[in-house]
Design a protein around this motif. Structure first.
Motif, PDB file in Angstrom:
ATOM      1  N   UNK A   1      15.758 -16.315 -20.662  1.00 49.69           N
ATOM      2  CA  UNK A   1      14.729 -15.687 -21.536  1.00 49.69           C
ATOM      3  C   UNK A   1      14.732 -16.378 -22.870  1.00 49.69           C
ATOM      4  N   UNK A   2      13.589 -16.538 -23.425  1.00 50.90           N
ATOM      5  CA  UNK A   2      13.356 -17.224 -24.939  1.00 50.90           C
ATOM      6  C   UNK A   2      14.183 -16.648 -26.078  1.00 50.90           C
ATOM      7  N   UNK A   3      14.532 -17.263 -27.070  1.00 45.87           N
ATOM      8  CA  UNK A   3      15.340 -16.782 -28.102  1.00 45.87           C
ATOM      9  C   UNK A   3      14.102 -16.122 -29.040  1.00 45.87           C
ATOM     10  N   UNK A   4      13.106 -16.594 -29.118  1.00 39.77           N
ATOM     11  CA  UNK A   4      12.039 -16.048 -30.051  1.00 39.77           C
ATOM     12  C   UNK A   4      11.519 -14.886 -29.543  1.00 39.77           C
ATOM     13  N   UNK A   5      11.261 -13.674 -30.315  1.00 42.80           N
ATOM     14  CA  UNK A   5      10.769 -12.742 -29.737  1.00 42.80           C
ATOM     15  C   UNK A   5       9.271 -12.808 -29.305  1.00 42.80           C
ATOM     16  N   UNK A   6       8.938 -11.579 -28.735  1.00 42.75           N
ATOM     17  CA  UNK A   6       7.530 -11.242 -28.399  1.00 42.75           C
ATOM     18  C   UNK A   6       7.156 -10.339 -29.753  1.00 42.75           C
ATOM     19  N   UNK A   7       6.266 -10.736 -30.414  1.00 47.07           N
ATOM     20  CA  UNK A   7       5.572  -9.993 -31.374  1.00 47.07           C
ATOM     21  C   UNK A   7       4.423  -9.270 -31.034  1.00 47.07           C
ATOM     22  N   UNK A   8       4.524  -7.976 -31.289  1.00 52.26           N
ATOM     23  CA  UNK A   8       3.520  -7.003 -30.776  1.00 52.26           C
ATOM     24  C   UNK A   8       2.757  -6.626 -32.315  1.00 52.26           C
ATOM     25  N   UNK A   9       1.759  -6.507 -32.228  1.00 51.56           N
ATOM     26  CA  UNK A   9       0.873  -6.431 -33.618  1.00 51.56           C
ATOM     27  C   UNK A   9       0.361  -4.858 -33.376  1.00 51.56           C
ATOM     28  N   UNK A  10       0.785  -3.872 -34.019  1.00 45.14           N
ATOM     29  CA  UNK A  10       0.354  -2.484 -34.121  1.00 45.14           C
ATOM     30  C   UNK A  10       1.426  -1.742 -33.472  1.00 45.14           C
ATOM     31  N   UNK A  11       1.804  -0.643 -34.379  1.00 41.48           N
ATOM     32  CA  UNK A  11       2.885   0.121 -33.729  1.00 41.48           C
ATOM     33  C   UNK A  11       2.204   1.696 -33.298  1.00 41.48           C
ATOM     34  N   UNK A  12       0.888   1.831 -32.756  1.00 39.12           N
ATOM     35  CA  UNK A  12       0.559   2.633 -32.037  1.00 39.12           C
ATOM     36  C   UNK A  12       1.200   3.322 -30.797  1.00 39.12           C
ATOM     37  N   UNK A  13       0.501   4.055 -29.924  1.00 47.05           N
ATOM     38  CA  UNK A  13       0.856   4.227 -28.598  1.00 47.05           C
ATOM     39  C   UNK A  13       0.954   2.945 -27.606  1.00 47.05           C
ATOM     40  N   UNK A  14      -0.168   2.191 -27.717  1.00 43.79           N
ATOM     41  CA  UNK A  14       0.037   1.062 -26.934  1.00 43.79           C
ATOM     42  C   UNK A  14       0.956   0.007 -27.334  1.00 43.79           C
ATOM     43  N   UNK A  15       0.994  -0.347 -28.581  1.00 44.25           N
ATOM     44  CA  UNK A  15       1.959  -1.292 -29.175  1.00 44.25           C
ATOM     45  C   UNK A  15       3.735  -0.836 -28.742  1.00 44.25           C
ATOM     46  N   UNK A  16       3.767   0.431 -29.125  1.00 49.80           N
ATOM     47  CA  UNK A  16       5.298   0.999 -28.957  1.00 49.80           C
ATOM     48  C   UNK A  16       5.584   0.954 -27.540  1.00 49.80           C
ATOM     49  N   UNK A  17       4.648   1.204 -26.653  1.00 50.87           N
ATOM     50  CA  UNK A  17       4.765   1.409 -25.298  1.00 50.87           C
ATOM     51  C   UNK A  17       5.307  -0.071 -24.576  1.00 50.87           C
ATOM     52  N   UNK A  18       4.366  -1.060 -25.294  1.00 52.88           N
ATOM     53  CA  UNK A  18       4.555  -2.422 -24.833  1.00 52.88           C
ATOM     54  C   UNK A  18       6.148  -2.925 -25.075  1.00 52.88           C
ATOM     55  N   UNK A  19       6.377  -2.762 -26.507  1.00 48.17           N
ATOM     56  CA  UNK A  19       7.630  -2.962 -26.917  1.00 48.17           C
ATOM     57  C   UNK A  19       8.604  -2.565 -26.042  1.00 48.17           C
ATOM     58  N   UNK A  20       8.743  -1.180 -25.288  1.00 48.91           N
ATOM     59  CA  UNK A  20       9.601  -0.378 -24.772  1.00 48.91           C
ATOM     60  C   UNK A  20       9.678  -1.225 -23.517  1.00 48.91           C
ATOM     61  N   UNK A  21       8.551  -1.599 -22.662  1.00 47.71           N
ATOM     62  CA  UNK A  21       8.569  -2.113 -21.478  1.00 47.71           C
ATOM     63  C   UNK A  21       9.045  -3.420 -21.506  1.00 47.71           C
ATOM     64  N   UNK A  22       8.786  -4.233 -22.556  1.00 52.41           N
ATOM     65  CA  UNK A  22       9.383  -5.598 -22.722  1.00 52.41           C
ATOM     66  C   UNK A  22      10.856  -5.744 -22.942  1.00 52.41           C
ATOM     67  N   UNK A  23      11.184  -4.680 -23.622  1.00 55.79           N
ATOM     68  CA  UNK A  23      12.723  -4.715 -23.831  1.00 55.79           C
ATOM     69  C   UNK A  23      13.518  -4.140 -22.624  1.00 55.79           C
ATOM     70  N   UNK A  24      12.831  -3.434 -22.078  1.00 56.44           N
ATOM     71  CA  UNK A  24      13.533  -3.001 -20.370  1.00 56.44           C
ATOM     72  C   UNK A  24      13.555  -4.246 -19.498  1.00 56.44           C
ATOM     73  N   UNK A  25      12.490  -5.590 -19.627  1.00 51.95           N
ATOM     74  CA  UNK A  25      12.625  -6.496 -19.124  1.00 51.95           C
ATOM     75  C   UNK A  25      13.593  -7.615 -19.833  1.00 51.95           C
ATOM     76  N   UNK A  26      14.217  -7.105 -20.883  1.00 46.51           N
ATOM     77  CA  UNK A  26      15.393  -8.283 -21.405  1.00 46.51           C
ATOM     78  C   UNK A  26      14.629  -9.008 -22.364  1.00 46.51           C
ATOM     79  N   UNK A  27      13.417  -8.647 -23.037  1.00 45.22           N
ATOM     80  CA  UNK A  27      12.943  -9.382 -23.918  1.00 45.22           C
ATOM     81  C   UNK A  27      13.241  -9.056 -25.274  1.00 45.22           C
ATOM     82  N   UNK A  28      13.372  -9.786 -26.393  1.00 45.82           N
ATOM     83  CA  UNK A  28      13.328  -9.415 -27.553  1.00 45.82           C
ATOM     84  C   UNK A  28      11.993  -9.044 -28.117  1.00 45.82           C
ATOM     85  N   UNK A  29      11.879  -8.075 -29.059  1.00 44.81           N
ATOM     86  CA  UNK A  29      10.597  -7.667 -29.607  1.00 44.81           C
ATOM     87  C   UNK A  29      10.641  -7.391 -30.992  1.00 44.81           C
TER      88      UNK A  29
END
Length: 487
Positions: A1-29
């Protein structure tokens, strides 16, 4: 997995859900949000059972359900608020393992998601941070941002633009919204009542060409009214005591607290470009829907459920970048289809002048007595995805099942009863697909290449019936619960 995080722009329902799903697959966010505090007032109020599976995958389904209200169905009313037709939904769980529809107070949903993100290792949420620029090279994306008045940059493996209708990320990649129909101005009125209002616990649609309106009992003491505004009208014009009494009837306006009265412009739009390299759009940044089928937020949650597993596979080197090409190719037709349904229902329920009002009364008097019409009005299923590299509609079984969601009944694995999606997540564990194969009625296996098979007892027979009803003996299931292929 990459060392750099995935940057999610926006902390609404879509952005926070994306962050949780990415973290569950081992990605830093890293989630960045320009507003210091979450928006305190309600916006979206509806979640269907398909979308609840996305929240389940993000680990928050049960918590959100505890703060939601089952959606009892739909009542169609005339201009005098007399019932023309009623289509009920059963409150118990359906084919997707959740109630077919639920009302939710969006700030409650965001609170649950924010708490889950704060408790998840690998996720950092930074508020008061505004993205100002993006530049890409072969190794990733440099994100320029302004943080507390100072400019800085962050390296990202990828960027997800989940920053809403006025998306900065969309502008930065040169994407443009395309209109699918005219905009519509509506009054949105949110109220609270100290005493429960004596109302039916479903959605009410006033099918009147002069004053179409919608009423929904949301959760707890919260209620929502929406009403179309005529050209030239202002919020002040439509919230006079007489107009409020007519809109809220039979509720007494003096007995409730008006939390918000605001004009909303409902739009039907889709962005022409959802991806530029490792920068991708999701949610309202990619599409906007009128409210008539309650799918605005749901479309965005479906976006990130699909996008996150594809992005994780690409960043892990398990798939090529062409997998990301399938994101817009799959999601845009699905979004357009649901936006089209919302536009059609809006026209059918609110347009046509006085002649349309008379016609609706006659048609609904017949339709409400036809079981097939009632099923159509209450069915929460959305269209299957179109055929493509990740949806293979070959053979009779493939044509029937590919592109649709696998059902989610309760199943028994290793002597323990659990939801089927929870078993899928355990079996997949980073893989991009698993095969569900029928061994005999009531007994199936889940297989991922190179791993031991998992035996699944289908006590209720839902999965068995689903396969045999399509003349299938096996189906390949993607991480977003979509059938890739069947045989």
């Amino acid at each position: 997995m990459p060392a750099d995080p995935v940057v999610v722009v926006g902390a609404g329902p879509v952005g926070l859900t994306a962050a949780l799903l990415l973290a569950r697959r081992g990605l830093p966010v890293l989630v960045v949000e320009k507003h210091l505090e979450p928006y305190p007032l309600p916006r979206a109020v509806h979640l269907d059972d398909e979308v609840f599976r996305v929240l389940q995958a993000a680990g928050v389904g049960d918590e959100v359900q505890a703060r939601s209200r089952p959606f009892a169905g739909l009542r169609l009313l005339d201009g005098s608020h007399r019932v023309l037709a009623e289509f009920r939904r059963r409150p118990e769980v359906g084919i997707n393992g959740w109630p077919q529809g639920s009302f939710v107070h969006q700030p409650d949903l965001e609170e649950v998601l924010a708490a889950a993100a704060a408790a998840t290792p690998g996720i950092t949420v930074a508020r008061g941070v505004e993205v100002t620029g993006l530049s890409q090279d072969d190794d990733g994306v440099t994100v320029l941002m302004r943080d507390d008045g100072a400019d800085r940059s962050v390296r990202a493996a990828a960027v997800l633009g989940c920053d809403g209708a006025g998306s900065t990320v969309r502008d930065l990649i040169g994407s443009t919204m395309r209109d699918l129909g005219p905009a519509d101005r509506w009054l949105v009125l949110d109220v609270r009542s100290p005493a429960p209002l004596p109302v039916w616990p479903g959605a009410h649609q006033v099918c009147d060409s002069r004053r179409p309106a919608t009423f929904m009992p949301v959760t707890g003491d919260r209620y929502r009214w929406e009403s179309r505004m005529a050209p030239g009208e202002t919020v002040q014009d439509v919230t006079t005591p007489d107009r409020l009494a007519a809109l809220l009837a039979p509720v007494d306006p003096d007995g409730v607290e008006i939390v918000r009265a605001v004009e909303y412009t409902f739009r039907a739009q889709v962005a022409d470009r959802w991806r530029a390299g490792r920068v991708l759009l999701a949610g309202d940044a990619a599409h906007l829907s009128p409210p008539f089928v309650g799918q605005g937020m749901g479309l965005g949650l479906r976006d990130v459920h699909q996008l996150t597993w594809k992005l994780a596979a690409v960043l892990a080197g398990e798939s090529g970048d062409d997998l990301l090409d399938s994101y817009q190719a799959e999601r845009e037709p699905h979004a357009r289809a649901l936006i089209g349904v919302a536009q059609l229902l809006g026209r059918l329920m609110t347009r046509g002048g006085r002649a349309g009002d008379v016609l609706r009364r006659g048609v609904l008097a017949v339709a409400r007595r036809i079981p097939a019409a009632a099923r159509l009005a209450t069915d929460s299923r959305t269209p299957p995805l179109a055929a493509g590299p990740e949806v293979q509609r070959r053979g009779r079984a493939g044509r029937r099942l590919a592109g649709s969601l696998v059902p989610q009944p309760d199943v028994v694995v290793d002597g323990r009863r659990c939801r089927f999606d929870d078993v899928l997540d355990r079996v997949l564990d980073g893989a991009t697909g698993a095969e569900l194969a029928l061994v005999r009625p009531g007994e199936l296996t889940l297989r991922v290449a190179g791993r031991p098979p998992v035996q699944v007892q289908d006590d209720g027979g839902a999965l068995t019936s689903w396969l045999t009803g399509a003349s299938a003996s096996a189906a390949q299931i993607r991480p977003d619960r979509i059938v890739r292929a069947a045989r």
